[in-house]
Design an enzyme around this catalytic site. Sequence first.
Site, short mmCIF file in Angstrom:
data_model
loop_
_atom_site.label_atom_id
_atom_site.label_comp_id
_atom_site.label_asym_id
_atom_site.label_seq_id
_atom_site.Cartn_x
_atom_site.Cartn_y
_atom_site.Cartn_z
CG ASP A 166 -2.15 -0.86 1.07
OD1 ASP A 166 -2.41 -1.30 -0.07
OD2 ASP A 166 -2.84 -1.10 2.08
CG PHE A 167 1.41 2.87 3.28
CD1 PHE A 167 0.55 3.93 3.04
CD2 PHE A 167 0.99 1.87 4.13
CE1 PHE A 167 -0.68 4.01 3.65
CE2 PHE A 167 -0.25 1.93 4.76
CZ PHE A 167 -1.09 3.02 4.52
#
Length: 401
Positions: A166-167
């Site tokens: 996600d990051f």
Amino acid sequence: MVGPPPLQGLRVLEFAGLAPGPFAGLQLADAGASVLRIDRAIPGKTHTPGEQPPPGGDNLTRHKSSIAVDLKVKSGVDLIKALAKTTDVVIDPFRPGVLEKLGLGPDVLLQINPRLIYGRMTGFRRDGKYATMAGHDINYLAVSGVLSMLGRRGDKPHPPINILGDFAGGGAVLFQGILMALLARERTGRGQVVEANMVDGSNYLATFPRLIRKTPMGNQPRGENHLDGGCPFYDTYETRDGKYMSVGALEPQFYAELVKGLGLAHKAWDRTRSDRDTWPEMKAAFETTFKSKTRSEWEAIFDGTDACCLPVIEYGELENEPTREGDQRPMVTLRETPCLAVDEKAKEGQGAGVPGSGYGAHPLGLGEGGEEALKKWFGLLKGRDFHVDGGGLVLASKPNL
């Protein structure tokens, strides 16, 4: 003399999403960009006098503002098109085709504003077999090959929370792509579409461990290599008080410092430490030795040395113990044009910091601060250029644009 943040003056429209898209917007906002989140309209709740804006489901909201828009009505879509005329960046966090069906795809918005950077964030590749499927961080890591490398020997693959997909492989990669497109725009005068997905982003981050799979450093099964928990001098160890120390003494000079501090120099492992047959005995000795003292005692022994042996500090300690280096700072320091501060005491960065100093979440309300942002950014006034319909902002029939 300190100048303004590096991205001050940059206008960003961020369609509300989860995790990677908001994280890209957060990085832009922390660097001084004006980020306006586009949220869903809730009749009787959003942009309604006397009503507190309901909170959104996103915590990555510092330095941002919000407007609520009903994108299912033409006047709501028209408002976004009007804003796009003088916007620098759009962040699309949806599955392929969602904004296109609303008439807000890149073909439309880049025709309205040829200088626009249209950043798109998906989980899977847009041209791959999984493109239309739902997924989460663990799934993107799975099909990328990265997840197969993560985990202990004899155990199942295990993801590092949702940090990697996600990051790191998602929002941070999209942010980097947007910056590259902005630099390209300086030369060409034109914007472009930035395609980012978490499969390719995570896979790119795994370039080094993927390449060493065909070298002695990483050619063993998962959990049996130098950097994945197989090597005793690159691992974590429990201490007497149930806490942990990290060990990363790969180089011989660092290893010598480690065994000296542990009181195990007499084992003479420095001459045979590359021999995997010695690893089980070495690991057992390390485990027993680390459990003989508390983490604080080991800190006192190894602080100031080159043993590459440091405490595993928990966020609760970083937040509450002044002796720890726990102040949250911008991800990079620009000495002449610092990013905005995170910590309220503002040791690094400029400005007053944010409530919670990077430890406490303060969700942005749906529509919070947005009407003021429209006036400041675009000179748009409520009643003249836009009004509220069903809890959402819509473009007036004859706006002053």
